[in-house]
Structures are given as structure tokens and as C-alpha cells.
Scaffold this active site. Sequence first.
Site, mmCIF file in Angstrom:
data_model
loop_
_atom_site.group_PDB
_atom_site.id
_atom_site.type_symbol
_atom_site.label_atom_id
_atom_site.label_comp_id
_atom_site.label_asym_id
_atom_site.label_seq_id
_atom_site.Cartn_x
_atom_site.Cartn_y
_atom_site.Cartn_z
ATOM 1 N N ARG A 67 0.834 -1.207 0.000
ATOM 2 C CA ARG A 67 0.000 0.000 0.000
ATOM 3 C C ARG A 67 0.875 1.266 0.000
ATOM 4 O O ARG A 67 0.582 2.240 -0.694
ATOM 5 C CB ARG A 67 -0.913 -0.026 1.229
ATOM 6 C CG ARG A 67 -2.046 0.971 1.200
ATOM 7 C CD ARG A 67 -2.963 0.776 -0.001
ATOM 8 N NE ARG A 67 -3.951 1.833 -0.010
ATOM 9 C CZ ARG A 67 -5.261 1.619 0.129
ATOM 10 N NH1 ARG A 67 -5.723 0.388 0.216
ATOM 11 N NH2 ARG A 67 -6.104 2.631 0.117
ATOM 12 N N ILE A 94 -8.089 5.242 0.461
ATOM 13 C CA ILE A 94 -7.612 6.146 1.511
ATOM 14 C C ILE A 94 -6.201 6.600 1.143
ATOM 15 O O ILE A 94 -5.335 5.773 0.846
ATOM 16 C CB ILE A 94 -7.578 5.420 2.878
ATOM 17 C CG1 ILE A 94 -8.980 4.893 3.224
ATOM 18 C CG2 ILE A 94 -7.069 6.357 3.964
ATOM 19 C CD1 ILE A 94 -10.044 5.958 3.324
ATOM 20 N N LEU A 95 -5.962 7.890 1.120
ATOM 21 C CA LEU A 95 -4.640 8.417 0.777
ATOM 22 C C LEU A 95 -3.720 8.252 1.990
ATOM 23 O O LEU A 95 -4.108 8.533 3.123
ATOM 24 C CB LEU A 95 -4.762 9.889 0.377
ATOM 25 C CG LEU A 95 -5.615 10.099 -0.896
ATOM 26 C CD1 LEU A 95 -5.961 11.572 -1.068
ATOM 27 C CD2 LEU A 95 -4.905 9.552 -2.120
ATOM 28 N N ASN A 109 -12.049 16.502 -0.545
ATOM 29 C CA ASN A 109 -12.841 15.309 -0.859
ATOM 30 C C ASN A 109 -14.308 15.685 -0.780
ATOM 31 O O ASN A 109 -14.696 16.585 -0.037
ATOM 32 C CB ASN A 109 -12.530 14.200 0.152
ATOM 33 C CG ASN A 109 -13.335 12.927 -0.113
ATOM 34 O OD1 ASN A 109 -13.378 12.426 -1.218
ATOM 35 N ND2 ASN A 109 -13.989 12.425 0.919
ATOM 36 N N THR A 110 -15.122 15.019 -1.565
ATOM 37 C CA THR A 110 -16.564 15.201 -1.453
ATOM 38 C C THR A 110 -17.165 13.888 -0.953
ATOM 39 O O THR A 110 -16.781 12.814 -1.402
ATOM 40 C CB THR A 110 -17.190 15.629 -2.795
ATOM 41 O OG1 THR A 110 -18.595 15.768 -2.618
ATOM 42 C CG2 THR A 110 -16.892 14.663 -3.934
ATOM 43 N N HIS A 111 -18.039 14.015 0.051
ATOM 44 C CA HIS A 111 -18.614 12.822 0.693
ATOM 45 C C HIS A 111 -20.131 12.950 0.687
ATOM 46 O O HIS A 111 -20.661 14.018 1.039
ATOM 47 C CB HIS A 111 -18.083 12.709 2.137
ATOM 48 C CG HIS A 111 -18.611 11.513 2.859
ATOM 49 N ND1 HIS A 111 -18.177 10.229 2.586
ATOM 50 C CD2 HIS A 111 -19.564 11.400 3.810
ATOM 51 C CE1 HIS A 111 -18.843 9.375 3.356
ATOM 52 N NE2 HIS A 111 -19.678 10.060 4.110
ATOM 53 N N ASP A 143 -7.623 14.792 5.750
ATOM 54 C CA ASP A 143 -6.544 14.666 6.743
ATOM 55 C C ASP A 143 -6.241 13.168 6.887
ATOM 56 O O ASP A 143 -6.633 12.365 6.036
ATOM 57 C CB ASP A 143 -6.932 15.333 8.078
ATOM 58 C CG ASP A 143 -8.089 14.636 8.772
ATOM 59 O OD1 ASP A 143 -8.569 15.167 9.788
ATOM 60 O OD2 ASP A 143 -8.532 13.557 8.287
ATOM 61 N N GLY A 145 -7.409 10.966 8.667
ATOM 62 C CA GLY A 145 -8.506 10.070 9.047
ATOM 63 C C GLY A 145 -9.356 9.719 7.837
ATOM 64 O O GLY A 145 -9.037 10.097 6.714
ATOM 65 N N ASP A 147 -12.598 10.624 6.091
ATOM 66 C CA ASP A 147 -13.682 11.626 6.030
ATOM 67 C C ASP A 147 -13.748 12.486 7.294
ATOM 68 O O ASP A 147 -14.823 12.875 7.736
ATOM 69 C CB ASP A 147 -15.029 10.919 5.807
ATOM 70 C CG ASP A 147 -15.042 10.138 4.505
ATOM 71 O OD1 ASP A 147 -15.663 9.060 4.470
ATOM 72 O OD2 ASP A 147 -14.401 10.589 3.526
HETATM 73 C C1 GRF Z 1 -20.047 10.749 -5.059
HETATM 74 O O1 GRF Z 1 -21.337 10.875 -4.482
HETATM 75 C C2 GRF Z 1 -18.998 10.770 -3.990
HETATM 76 O O2 GRF Z 1 -19.318 11.610 -2.904
HETATM 77 C C3 GRF Z 1 -19.009 9.332 -3.550
HETATM 78 O O3 GRF Z 1 -19.140 8.581 -4.732
HETATM 79 C C4 GRF Z 1 -19.850 9.375 -5.675
HETATM 80 C C5 GRF Z 1 -19.001 9.455 -6.926
HETATM 81 O O4 GRF Z 1 -19.825 9.849 -7.946
HETATM 82 N N1 GRF Z 1 -17.790 8.999 -2.854
HETATM 83 P P1 GRF Z 1 -19.159 10.219 -9.384
HETATM 84 O O5 GRF Z 1 -18.134 9.133 -9.699
HETATM 85 O O6 GRF Z 1 -18.526 11.572 -9.238
HETATM 86 O O7 GRF Z 1 -20.347 10.236 -10.325
#
Ligand code: GRF
Length: 202
Positions: A67, A94-95, A109-111, A143, A145, A147
Site C-alpha cells: 500500500r 484512503i490516501l 474530498n466530497t462525501h 486529513d 482520518g 472523512d
Molecule cells: C459521489 O457521491 C462521492 O461523494 C461518492 O461517490 C460518488 C461518486 O460519484 N464517494 P461520481 O463518480 O462523481 O459520479
Amino acid sequence: ARVVVLVSGFGTNLQALLDAVAAEGAPAYGAEVVAVGADRDGIAGLERAERAGLPVFVCRVKDHADRAAWDRALAEAVAAYEPDLVVSAGFMKILGAEFLARYGGRIINTHPALLPSFPGAHGVREALAYGAKVTGCTVHFVDDGVDTGPVIAQGVVEIRDEDDESALHERIKEVERKLLVEVVGLLARHGYRIEGRKVLIP
Ligand code: GRF
């Protein structure tokens, strides 16, 4: 700002960024996607990048001894594009420590949940199963962790009785794509400071 986007799947968040740059022009928007990386082949996210004429790279864990070696290789691949900002948009790995050492403070990151609720790979499913009335999406700095980094912005999405995971996730993604585009543009145009858990955008 030079942005490298990391994807693992369909890439609609990536597409939203590409569309924003195309619509506004990189100077006005403040950012341009310079490369797209993935942890796997054969995903729509890479096709979207290629369709946009962008360089792509794939860094698979199985191609590396362990990894840490993968993490180092990913950091090297990203470094070639000299990003100001790394955007993880549906990137499902995970980075690690080395990546964070090199890009920490410049990775967002978007969650698809309202952190700190429902972190991890099944945030949509868990919010639904919990019986929450609202959920949403969170754009945050990465960071060490999972998310857990400082929150930049959040968007709220109602959960409906008839929702299943995919219907809810699609509704979240409509909000998420707009939020991500807005945040990347703001960070790029105005800069930012991270003070503890606060993100200050002048
Ligand atoms: C997004 O909702 C992201 O938050 C989640 O997986 C989805 C990815 O969607 N981790 P896409 O590949 O950008 O369409």
C-alpha cells in the site's frame, strides 16, 4: 489554480468541474483541471477525462508491492502535473502518509453525507438505514482520518419514504456537484486558510 482530480467510478463530479471550466473559462472560474487519475481502469470517469482531451493516469494497488508503494506511486503520478489542489471526487481509496505529507492541506474530498455522520464508503446507505430525515453532502479537506478533515461546505438533502439507496444518492449528487464546483472555484479564486477545524476563505 491547477487541479488534479482523482476518480474511481462514473465521474459525474469530475464532469461538473469540467463543464464549469468550459462554461466560465479557466481565468474567470479560477481553476482548470490539468489531469485525472484513477485507481482502476475501465471507468467512465477516465473516459470523461479523455473526451475532454485531458491526460489521465491509473495507479492500481495490485501493481505495487504494498500500500505504501502504491501511495508513493500515486503521489509521483500527481506530482507530474504540479497541482495547486487535488480533488478526490468519488475516489475510493484512503490516501496514505506520503501522499498527505506532499499534498496535505491541498486535498479536498466530497462525501455523500453530512459529516461527521455516516463517514466511510456507505454513507448514503447508512443514512437511509438509520431512518434519518435529512442527509446531504460534505466537501472537506482530507486529513489522516477517513472523512474527518476540516469541513469547507455542506448541502442538505431530504430523505423521502420511498427512497432507495440509488434514488437518494442521485438526489444527493445533484447538490454535491454544484457544491463541489462552487468550493473549487472559491478556493481557487480567493485562497484559504485552515485554522484547526475552521476553513477561512477571505
Ligand atoms: C459521489 O457521491 C462521492 O461523494 C461518492 O461517490 C460518488 C461518486 O460519484 N464517494 P461520481 O463518480 O462523481 O459520479
